[in-house]
Structure formats: structure tokens, C-alpha cells
Design a protein around this motif. Structure first.
Motif, PDB file in Angstrom:
ATOM      1  N   ILE A  48       0.409  -1.002   0.120  1.00 40.91           N
ATOM      2  CA  ILE A  48       0.030   0.197   0.268  1.00 40.91           C
ATOM      3  C   ILE A  48       0.691   1.309  -0.109  1.00 40.91           C
ATOM      4  O   ILE A  48       0.526   2.334  -0.790  1.00 40.91           O
ATOM      5  CB  ILE A  48      -0.730   0.415   0.488  1.00 40.91           C
ATOM      6  CG1 ILE A  48      -1.618  -1.140   1.028  1.00 40.91           C
ATOM      7  CG2 ILE A  48      -1.893   1.618   1.474  1.00 40.91           C
ATOM      8  CD1 ILE A  48      -2.915  -1.436   2.635  1.00 40.91           C
ATOM      9  N   ALA A  49       1.740   1.008   1.716  1.00 41.17           N
ATOM     10  CA  ALA A  49       2.592   2.513   1.590  1.00 41.17           C
ATOM     11  C   ALA A  49       4.092   2.228   2.193  1.00 41.17           C
ATOM     12  O   ALA A  49       4.013   1.507   2.827  1.00 41.17           O
ATOM     13  CB  ALA A  49       1.629   3.474   1.785  1.00 41.17           C
ATOM     14  N   THR A  50       5.134   3.220   1.486  1.00 41.33           N
ATOM     15  CA  THR A  50       6.072   2.765   2.463  1.00 41.33           C
ATOM     16  C   THR A  50       6.165   4.195   2.823  1.00 41.33           C
ATOM     17  O   THR A  50       6.482   5.413   2.167  1.00 41.33           O
ATOM     18  CB  THR A  50       7.112   1.908   1.446  1.00 41.33           C
ATOM     19  OG1 THR A  50       8.773   2.039   2.584  1.00 41.33           O
ATOM     20  CG2 THR A  50       7.565   3.146   0.489  1.00 41.33           C
ATOM     21  N   ILE A  51       7.385   4.604   4.054  1.00 39.56           N
ATOM     22  CA  ILE A  51       7.881   5.655   4.740  1.00 39.56           C
ATOM     23  C   ILE A  51       9.259   5.769   4.801  1.00 39.56           C
ATOM     24  O   ILE A  51       9.504   4.706   5.244  1.00 39.56           O
ATOM     25  CB  ILE A  51       6.842   6.053   5.440  1.00 39.56           C
ATOM     26  CG1 ILE A  51       7.824   7.887   5.836  1.00 39.56           C
ATOM     27  CG2 ILE A  51       7.489   5.550   6.682  1.00 39.56           C
ATOM     28  CD1 ILE A  51       6.352   8.212   6.460  1.00 39.56           C
ATOM     29  N   TRP A  53      12.890   6.843   6.990  1.00 41.89           N
ATOM     30  CA  TRP A  53      13.505   6.907   8.282  1.00 41.89           C
ATOM     31  C   TRP A  53      12.963   7.757   8.304  1.00 41.89           C
ATOM     32  O   TRP A  53      12.596   8.312   9.634  1.00 41.89           O
ATOM     33  CB  TRP A  53      14.673   6.332   8.868  1.00 41.89           C
ATOM     34  CG  TRP A  53      15.483   6.689   8.322  1.00 41.89           C
ATOM     35  CD1 TRP A  53      16.337   6.885   7.586  1.00 41.89           C
ATOM     36  CD2 TRP A  53      15.874   8.459   8.864  1.00 41.89           C
ATOM     37  NE1 TRP A  53      17.095   8.216   7.234  1.00 41.89           N
ATOM     38  CE2 TRP A  53      17.081   8.425   8.245  1.00 41.89           C
ATOM     39  CE3 TRP A  53      16.022   8.859  10.284  1.00 41.89           C
ATOM     40  CZ2 TRP A  53      17.902  10.204   8.340  1.00 41.89           C
ATOM     41  CZ3 TRP A  53      17.099  10.177  10.378  1.00 41.89           C
ATOM     42  CH2 TRP A  53      17.376  10.667   9.629  1.00 41.89           C
ATOM     43  N   SER A  54      12.817   9.251   7.361  1.00 40.64           N
ATOM     44  CA  SER A  54      12.909  10.391   8.444  1.00 40.64           C
ATOM     45  C   SER A  54      11.530  10.954   8.497  1.00 40.64           C
ATOM     46  O   SER A  54      11.432  11.605   8.679  1.00 40.64           O
ATOM     47  CB  SER A  54      14.068  11.706   7.705  1.00 40.64           C
ATOM     48  OG  SER A  54      13.000  11.183   6.365  1.00 40.64           O
ATOM     49  N   GLY A  55      10.611  10.242   7.336  1.00 44.81           N
ATOM     50  CA  GLY A  55       9.482  10.698   6.876  1.00 44.81           C
ATOM     51  C   GLY A  55       9.065  11.265   5.446  1.00 44.81           C
ATOM     52  O   GLY A  55       8.064  12.266   5.639  1.00 44.81           O
ATOM     53  N   GLY A  56      10.965  11.999   5.239  1.00 47.49           N
ATOM     54  CA  GLY A  56      10.310  12.912   4.194  1.00 47.49           C
ATOM     55  C   GLY A  56       9.871  12.869   2.849  1.00 47.49           C
ATOM     56  O   GLY A  56      10.299  12.923   2.015  1.00 47.49           O
ATOM     57  N   THR A  57      10.212  11.448   2.272  1.00 46.33           N
ATOM     58  CA  THR A  57       9.778  10.787   1.360  1.00 46.33           C
ATOM     59  C   THR A  57       8.709   9.429   1.882  1.00 46.33           C
ATOM     60  O   THR A  57       8.814   8.521   2.513  1.00 46.33           O
ATOM     61  CB  THR A  57      11.255   9.876   0.008  1.00 46.33           C
ATOM     62  OG1 THR A  57      11.528  10.928   0.585  1.00 46.33           O
ATOM     63  CG2 THR A  57      10.626   9.338  -0.435  1.00 46.33           C
TER      64      THR A  57
END
Length: 123
Positions: A48-51, A53-57
Motif C-alpha cells: 500500500i505505502a512506504t515511508i 526513516w525521516s518521514g520525508g519520502t
């Protein structure tokens, strides 16, 4: 080692919203990329989705792009999946997972998995 526990699933009408949470234990949580997958009865587990470690991408499957949002709070060791405009075809068991691979959509790349939380969308 990372242990993951999902919560927030439930029954919702089509067009509604839910926010899933995935609480992680282990001091190395912030070193992992995190992802959400789902599995409907009789079907394969789908990305579905991935992020990062920083949450920036972030990166999304086409089926949820524009409706779902993945985010994370490293201070709380938690990753979220905000799901809006839900459809009956979103009905599935949703799992979060941790990986060392950047922006991976492949379930075999993920090392740690939660037990899953059920989301049911009624029409």
C-alpha cells in the motif's frame, strides 16, 4: 529487533475514514523504512505505502494514491495510515512492516511484521 502492533481497524461505511496506527518496540525503530500492506480473503498480500526513516519520502500504490497518507512519529515509535474516501474494495487485513530497503514494495524485503488489523468497508 522490532516488534509491531497495529490498531485502529474497524467497520466503516463507504466514503468514510479510518486512521490505523502501528506501534513499534525496540530502540532501532527509527533506522527502518516502514510500510503498510493489506490482504483480502483469498488474495495475495499487496503493498500500500512506504515511508523513509525521516518521514520525508513516501510512496504509494496506485490504488490508494490520493486517498491514503502514511506518516510516522519517531519520538512515539509509531507509524500511521490515514485512510480517506474508503471503498468496499479496501476491505482487508492491514499490516505494518519494517524493512532496511528504501522504498520497497516487495513483501519479501520486509523483515518484521505486525499481526494485522481488520478493516471492513460497507457499501
Amino acid at each position: 529487533q522490532v516488534q509491531l502492533v497495529e490498531s485502529g481497524g474497524g467497520l466503516v461505511q463507504a466514503g468514510g475514514s479510518l486512521r490505523l496506527s502501528c506501534a513499534a518496540s525496540g530502540r532501532t525503530f527509527r533506522n527502518y523504512y516502514m510500510g503498510w500492506f493489506r490482504q483480502a480473503p483469498g488474495k495475495e498480500r499487496d503493498f500500500i505505502a512506504t515511508i523513509t526513516w525521516s518521514g520525508g519520502t513516501t510512496y504509494y500504490a496506485d490504488s490508494v494514491k490520493g486517498r491514503f497518507t502514511i506518516s510516522r512519529d519517531n519520538a512515539k515509535n509509531t507509524v500511521y495510515l490515514q485512510m480517506n474516501s474508503l471503498r468496499p474494495e479496501d476491505t482487508a487485513d492491514y499490516s505494518c512492516a519494517a524493512t532496511g530497503f528504501y522504498r520497497s514494495t516487495r513483501k519479501n524485503d520486509y523483515d518484521y511484521w505486525g499481526q494485522g488489523t481488520q478493516v471492513t468497508v460497507s457499501s
